[in-house]
Design a protein around this motif. Structure first.
Motif, PDB file in Angstrom:
ATOM      1  N   ARG A 374     -44.070 -29.650 -57.575  1.00 49.03           N
ATOM      2  CA  ARG A 374     -44.827 -30.802 -57.994  1.00 49.03           C
ATOM      3  C   ARG A 374     -44.229 -31.952 -57.224  1.00 49.03           C
ATOM      4  O   ARG A 374     -44.608 -33.131 -57.220  1.00 49.03           O
ATOM      5  CB  ARG A 374     -44.799 -31.206 -59.385  1.00 49.03           C
ATOM      6  CG  ARG A 374     -45.213 -30.081 -60.239  1.00 49.03           C
ATOM      7  CD  ARG A 374     -45.701 -30.574 -61.777  1.00 49.03           C
ATOM      8  NE  ARG A 374     -46.395 -31.868 -61.645  1.00 49.03           N
ATOM      9  CZ  ARG A 374     -46.252 -32.988 -62.653  1.00 49.03           C
ATOM     10  NH1 ARG A 374     -44.968 -32.718 -63.081  1.00 49.03           N
ATOM     11  NH2 ARG A 374     -46.991 -33.967 -62.521  1.00 49.03           N
ATOM     12  N   SER A 375     -43.326 -31.774 -56.074  1.00 46.46           N
ATOM     13  CA  SER A 375     -42.769 -32.844 -55.536  1.00 46.46           C
ATOM     14  C   SER A 375     -43.743 -33.108 -54.055  1.00 46.46           C
ATOM     15  O   SER A 375     -43.485 -34.203 -53.513  1.00 46.46           O
ATOM     16  CB  SER A 375     -41.358 -32.349 -54.748  1.00 46.46           C
ATOM     17  OG  SER A 375     -41.422 -31.282 -53.908  1.00 46.46           O
ATOM     18  N   ALA A 376     -44.951 -32.655 -53.857  1.00 46.37           N
ATOM     19  CA  ALA A 376     -46.048 -33.152 -53.227  1.00 46.37           C
ATOM     20  C   ALA A 376     -46.536 -34.434 -53.620  1.00 46.37           C
ATOM     21  O   ALA A 376     -47.078 -35.114 -52.884  1.00 46.37           O
ATOM     22  CB  ALA A 376     -47.106 -31.980 -52.910  1.00 46.37           C
ATOM     23  N   ARG A 377     -46.249 -34.785 -54.870  1.00 47.55           N
ATOM     24  CA  ARG A 377     -46.492 -36.125 -55.208  1.00 47.55           C
ATOM     25  C   ARG A 377     -45.793 -37.087 -54.366  1.00 47.55           C
ATOM     26  O   ARG A 377     -46.259 -38.225 -54.393  1.00 47.55           O
ATOM     27  CB  ARG A 377     -46.195 -36.571 -56.656  1.00 47.55           C
ATOM     28  CG  ARG A 377     -47.051 -35.547 -57.595  1.00 47.55           C
ATOM     29  CD  ARG A 377     -46.473 -35.423 -59.066  1.00 47.55           C
ATOM     30  NE  ARG A 377     -45.027 -35.186 -59.066  1.00 47.55           N
ATOM     31  CZ  ARG A 377     -44.061 -35.727 -59.838  1.00 47.55           C
ATOM     32  NH1 ARG A 377     -44.048 -37.014 -60.370  1.00 47.55           N
ATOM     33  NH2 ARG A 377     -42.993 -35.400 -59.777  1.00 47.55           N
ATOM     34  N   PHE A 378     -44.656 -36.845 -53.963  1.00 46.02           N
ATOM     35  CA  PHE A 378     -43.624 -38.020 -53.296  1.00 46.02           C
ATOM     36  C   PHE A 378     -43.215 -37.483 -51.992  1.00 46.02           C
ATOM     37  O   PHE A 378     -42.351 -38.242 -51.081  1.00 46.02           O
ATOM     38  CB  PHE A 378     -42.747 -38.621 -54.104  1.00 46.02           C
ATOM     39  CG  PHE A 378     -41.987 -37.484 -54.935  1.00 46.02           C
ATOM     40  CD1 PHE A 378     -40.661 -36.729 -54.330  1.00 46.02           C
ATOM     41  CD2 PHE A 378     -42.075 -37.174 -56.140  1.00 46.02           C
ATOM     42  CE1 PHE A 378     -40.037 -35.911 -54.631  1.00 46.02           C
ATOM     43  CE2 PHE A 378     -41.231 -36.125 -56.743  1.00 46.02           C
ATOM     44  CZ  PHE A 378     -40.267 -35.353 -56.090  1.00 46.02           C
ATOM     45  N   SER A 379     -43.469 -36.377 -51.649  1.00 43.14           N
ATOM     46  CA  SER A 379     -42.828 -35.918 -50.347  1.00 43.14           C
ATOM     47  C   SER A 379     -43.660 -34.891 -49.491  1.00 43.14           C
ATOM     48  O   SER A 379     -44.639 -34.306 -49.943  1.00 43.14           O
ATOM     49  CB  SER A 379     -41.570 -35.100 -50.660  1.00 43.14           C
ATOM     50  OG  SER A 379     -41.454 -34.096 -51.313  1.00 43.14           O
ATOM     51  N   SER A 380     -43.243 -34.864 -48.276  1.00 45.45           N
ATOM     52  CA  SER A 380     -43.938 -34.281 -47.348  1.00 45.45           C
ATOM     53  C   SER A 380     -43.317 -32.704 -46.746  1.00 45.45           C
ATOM     54  O   SER A 380     -42.306 -32.579 -46.895  1.00 45.45           O
ATOM     55  CB  SER A 380     -44.273 -35.006 -45.979  1.00 45.45           C
ATOM     56  OG  SER A 380     -44.769 -36.145 -46.244  1.00 45.45           O
ATOM     57  N   GLY A 381     -44.178 -31.880 -46.110  1.00 41.58           N
ATOM     58  CA  GLY A 381     -43.398 -30.715 -45.429  1.00 41.58           C
ATOM     59  C   GLY A 381     -42.629 -31.179 -44.377  1.00 41.58           C
ATOM     60  O   GLY A 381     -42.682 -32.434 -43.974  1.00 41.58           O
ATOM     61  N   LEU A 382     -41.801 -30.212 -43.920  1.00 35.39           N
ATOM     62  CA  LEU A 382     -40.744 -30.575 -42.891  1.00 35.39           C
ATOM     63  C   LEU A 382     -41.531 -30.823 -41.549  1.00 35.39           C
ATOM     64  O   LEU A 382     -42.662 -30.463 -41.346  1.00 35.39           O
ATOM     65  CB  LEU A 382     -39.875 -29.127 -42.348  1.00 35.39           C
ATOM     66  CG  LEU A 382     -38.690 -29.548 -41.764  1.00 35.39           C
ATOM     67  CD1 LEU A 382     -37.786 -30.233 -42.350  1.00 35.39           C
ATOM     68  CD2 LEU A 382     -38.038 -27.985 -41.304  1.00 35.39           C
ATOM     69  N   GLY A 383     -41.019 -31.777 -40.792  1.00 32.01           N
ATOM     70  CA  GLY A 383     -41.524 -32.010 -39.573  1.00 32.01           C
ATOM     71  C   GLY A 383     -40.766 -32.757 -38.563  1.00 32.01           C
ATOM     72  O   GLY A 383     -39.655 -32.829 -38.937  1.00 32.01           O
ATOM     73  N   VAL A 384     -41.416 -33.205 -37.447  1.00 29.64           N
ATOM     74  CA  VAL A 384     -40.338 -33.952 -36.644  1.00 29.64           C
ATOM     75  C   VAL A 384     -39.726 -35.334 -37.237  1.00 29.64           C
ATOM     76  O   VAL A 384     -38.621 -35.664 -36.681  1.00 29.64           O
ATOM     77  CB  VAL A 384     -41.040 -34.445 -35.153  1.00 29.64           C
ATOM     78  CG1 VAL A 384     -41.528 -33.178 -34.529  1.00 29.64           C
ATOM     79  CG2 VAL A 384     -42.374 -35.166 -35.376  1.00 29.64           C
ATOM     80  N   LEU A 385     -40.641 -35.869 -37.981  1.00 26.65           N
ATOM     81  CA  LEU A 385     -39.920 -36.994 -38.796  1.00 26.65           C
ATOM     82  C   LEU A 385     -38.592 -36.807 -39.252  1.00 26.65           C
ATOM     83  O   LEU A 385     -37.772 -37.486 -39.708  1.00 26.65           O
ATOM     84  CB  LEU A 385     -40.796 -37.627 -39.593  1.00 26.65           C
ATOM     85  CG  LEU A 385     -42.177 -38.366 -39.206  1.00 26.65           C
ATOM     86  CD1 LEU A 385     -43.277 -38.705 -40.266  1.00 26.65           C
ATOM     87  CD2 LEU A 385     -41.792 -39.395 -38.281  1.00 26.65           C
ATOM     88  N   ASP A 386     -38.527 -35.296 -39.734  1.00 24.59           N
ATOM     89  CA  ASP A 386     -37.010 -35.153 -40.387  1.00 24.59           C
ATOM     90  C   ASP A 386     -35.879 -35.019 -39.339  1.00 24.59           C
ATOM     91  O   ASP A 386     -34.747 -34.906 -39.913  1.00 24.59           O
ATOM     92  CB  ASP A 386     -37.030 -33.711 -41.030  1.00 24.59           C
ATOM     93  CG  ASP A 386     -38.161 -33.953 -42.190  1.00 24.59           C
ATOM     94  OD1 ASP A 386     -37.821 -34.516 -43.333  1.00 24.59           O
ATOM     95  OD2 ASP A 386     -39.244 -33.388 -42.103  1.00 24.59           O
ATOM     96  N   PHE A 387     -36.458 -35.178 -37.969  1.00 31.96           N
ATOM     97  CA  PHE A 387     -35.228 -34.996 -37.203  1.00 31.96           C
ATOM     98  C   PHE A 387     -35.082 -36.304 -36.255  1.00 31.96           C
ATOM     99  O   PHE A 387     -34.330 -36.424 -35.307  1.00 31.96           O
ATOM    100  CB  PHE A 387     -35.471 -33.823 -36.405  1.00 31.96           C
ATOM    101  CG  PHE A 387     -35.142 -32.523 -37.002  1.00 31.96           C
ATOM    102  CD1 PHE A 387     -34.008 -32.026 -37.522  1.00 31.96           C
ATOM    103  CD2 PHE A 387     -36.271 -31.927 -37.529  1.00 31.96           C
ATOM    104  CE1 PHE A 387     -33.911 -30.844 -38.294  1.00 31.96           C
ATOM    105  CE2 PHE A 387     -36.244 -30.687 -38.226  1.00 31.96           C
ATOM    106  CZ  PHE A 387     -35.075 -30.145 -38.671  1.00 31.96           C
ATOM    107  N   ILE A 388     -35.698 -37.402 -36.583  1.00 32.39           N
ATOM    108  CA  ILE A 388     -35.786 -38.625 -35.981  1.00 32.39           C
ATOM    109  C   ILE A 388     -35.591 -39.733 -36.900  1.00 32.39           C
ATOM    110  O   ILE A 388     -35.661 -39.777 -38.087  1.00 32.39           O
ATOM    111  CB  ILE A 388     -36.970 -38.827 -35.142  1.00 32.39           C
ATOM    112  CG1 ILE A 388     -38.181 -38.877 -35.987  1.00 32.39           C
ATOM    113  CG2 ILE A 388     -37.070 -37.901 -34.061  1.00 32.39           C
ATOM    114  CD1 ILE A 388     -39.439 -39.167 -34.941  1.00 32.39           C
TER     115      ILE A 388
END
Lengths: 431, 431
Positions: A374-388
């Motif tokens: 249920r954390s899709a209520r407040f978070s996203s999948g992994l992506g480039v934003l996780d590394f910048i």
């Protein structure tokens, strides 16, 4: 048998809340052991990492032996069936193309007061990627974790993967090569997380650690958070399929089982407006289970955590979907886009009858590392934003500082922070 | 006296590593107490929250009394000096304008295989904002936390703020009103965090909790993470000023003190290539401290945690800056953009001699909630991205699934996940 709920039952709300609160994982109490391992690695470096590795993975390496060499990777790759290697490269190309589109742009502008504002994105310098050993050592996960890091511009990407009894999946090494991983170490567990976070004589520390792992790895990641960044702590996988009665029950059954086969504590849920279709799906599941190699795992997951939710019409689905906030959401209906528009919370949405969730696990392009529980209520999948990360930029001229300065000075004084006010006022006086 | 380092000293590297590792906060061991409070709030709801509030904040409210009413806010605002209210509104307008530019766009495209891909952003449905009571109850922080949430589209924004001895800063209520906060409760500590995360009879749960707090609040946020999203756990504030000898030492001294006055464990660091300038800054600090109301706090911070790092030339600065990865970075040089270009890790960069850090605390527009304790290596300041999340979108046609399906099936089989393969293959057979 899976749970069956009908929205017309008087007990529906109560049963649905139970479904939402269903606990699928025991909290393994490994925190004290993990704290000890981390402290030991911080104190003794390589020596401790090698000791734990040799003990837990039944190896006999020294510090130098931690590194997986370029030659070892070459050798492993040379044994892989060429068509399989091609599939891995196809997946990598598609994942790279999707994630390249995710790169955000920098911004710089001068506002009407003459203040220059903006931000810029820069990559994390070094990232660590944890890859589980044994059964859950998936080459697709290596691609999904490593490619966004490289697209983001991470210069040094370090992979750790335990090799119990000296066994390693050659496809994992191939995926690492294809994705551009820079260093590989045959270490795992809390000791590997500690080595990545704090560094040892052999392994330089990284700034961020991503990737799935067991309870020890999860506890270690929680503990080193702050020293380094971490990604989400992933729970067992889930799928929610919203399907009308016009689907082939056998297709939907396969989709439900594709999550169920991951783990006995995975969860597959079907929401449908057609009770006969729901029964047909259950029958198709039973048929598939007769031939699937992982029938035992998939069957247990479906039996213990599966659920069928019967609604009067699919307009009732979005509200239920949002409460479940599933990791994977399949919309097997005629107009999936219209239905998706009404839904707010889901990690990934698979639109239409020809988009099985598994296509997203491998080759579609979007990341398969997605928010669970249920954390899709407040978070996203992994992506480039996780590394910048973003640095904000502010540049005043004497004139623009004079314009916006007085409000800052007034607010600083109201908060009792006179040095704040002074640092603005002292520059205005000079003008 | 602050630490003095010179890059030409033989012990420089050793001393710099010490500076990097400087521990400024004791780990308050409040975790057991916090765990108990959270469990109690989960079990007893309002009753527990009211009890803790009345005990810790010396109040005598009932459950209904937790809410701060619209009338109370009106009354508080009516007492505020109009010009101060105007300053708050100016700040809000500028913060809103900057954060509106941060909103990312959705993406949808069809690739060369005919697969429709993309993503979309949706707001978190409900967010909680923790505002400390007492001295650190800053209206500017209310604006900085609440405005990005509202710009992101959060429908329900709930503020909690403890009112020890029934004292509340009227400016905090005014800031909440200006920023568009929807509900306010006079509760604080771990009990407020628990109420936001799990809900009570009176307070509906939220999906994400942001905002600074004491050790109890920080421990509670760590504990509820997973149930809800949280922002970073903020450490004490820091500033790093890179300045050549052409600056007015009195300006730079004011900037260093503007962070130091926050907290005795705040940290201010000066990197300069001019030893005489460094001495002049120290003298100017002593002069400022004679008149500043918070001289005791600022003086202690500068004495215990301040540092002056002397380099031979400012080309040596970027590497040191990146290792420090400061929350706030001021570049007081002739060509600050050129210098900024060489730096990777900083929460916010203040460019040039006329951009004191304090202007960013209040009215510049960018967020003042920024990564501390070297976490700018891997994280960003608060922004709209903290209140939205991305769902990836995948849509295959029979034809495009047939094109990319075989690679997915091959990879699924190589990972031993036959139901994954089946869910793709079964759709291809029908074509």
């Amino acid at each position: 048998m899976p749970i069956k709920l009908s929205i017309t039952d008087s007990t529906f709300e109560e049963e649905f809340v139970k479904l939402l609160g269903m606990k699928r994982e025991a909290d393994a109490d490994v925190d004290a052991a993990v704290a000890e391992i981390i402290a030991d690695v911080r104190a003794r470096g390589d020596e401790a990492v090698v000791e734990y590795t040799n003990r837990f993975d039944r190896l006999s390496i020294d510090a130098q032996g931690m590194a997986v060499t370029r030659e070892e990777v070459d050798l492993a790759i040379s044994d892989i069936e060429p068509s399989l290697l091609e599939s891995l490269k196809t997946a990598a190309t598609r994942i790279r193309a999707y994630h390249e589109k995710q790169m955000p742009t920098d911004e710089r502008y001068t506002d009407e007061s003459g203040v220059e504002l903006g931000w810029r994105w820069r990559a994390v310098s070094a990232a660590g990627l944890y890859v589980p050993g044994g059964l859950a050592s998936y080459p697709s996960s290596v691609l999904m974790n490593a490619i966004p890091a490289k697209v983001a511009g991470v210069e040094r990407l370090v992979m750790v993967v335990p090799t119990p009894d000296n066994k390693m999946n050659p496809l994992v090494l191939a995926a690492a090569r294809i994705a551009g991983v820079d260093e590989i170490y045959r270490i795992g567990g809390a000791q590997a997380v500690a080595a990545l976070a704090y560094g040892t004589q052999t392994i330089r520390p990284v700034d961020k650690i991503v990737g799935p792992g067991n309870a020890f790895v999860a506890a270690a990641k929680r503990r080193v958070f702050g020293q380094v960044g971490i990604d989400m702590i992933a729970g067992p996988s889930e799928i929610l399929v919203v399907a009308d009665g016009s689907n082939d029950p056998s297709w939907v059954a396969a989709d439900l089982l594709s999550q169920a086969e991951h783990d006995p504590v995975a969860q597959s849920i079907l929401i449908t407006d057609d009770a006969n279709f729901a029964d047909a799906v259950q029958k198709a599941i039973d048929v598939h289970l007769e031939t699937l190699p992982r029938a035992e795992i998939a069957g247990a997951s479906w039996r213990d955590f599966g659920a069928v939710v019967l609604v009067e019409n699919l307009d009732q689905a979005p509200a239920l979907v949002d409460r479940l906030a599933p990791e994977h959401l399949e919309l097997a209906v005629d107009d999936p886009d219209a239905l998706a528009e009404k839904i707010h919370h889901a990690g990934a949405i698979f639109l239409g009858r020809y988009t099985p969730e598994a296509i997203g696990d491998y080759v579609a392009g979007p990341n398969h590392v997605l928010p669970t529980a249920r954390s899709a209520r407040f978070s996203s999948g992994l992506g480039v934003l996780d590394f910048i990360k973003r640095s904000s930029l502010i540049k005043c001229t004497p004139e623009s500082l004079a314009k916006i300065g007085p409000a800052a000075i007034a607010l600083a004084h109201s908060e009792g922070l006179q040095a704040h006010g002074l640092s603005v006022a002292i520059r205005s006086n000079r003008m």
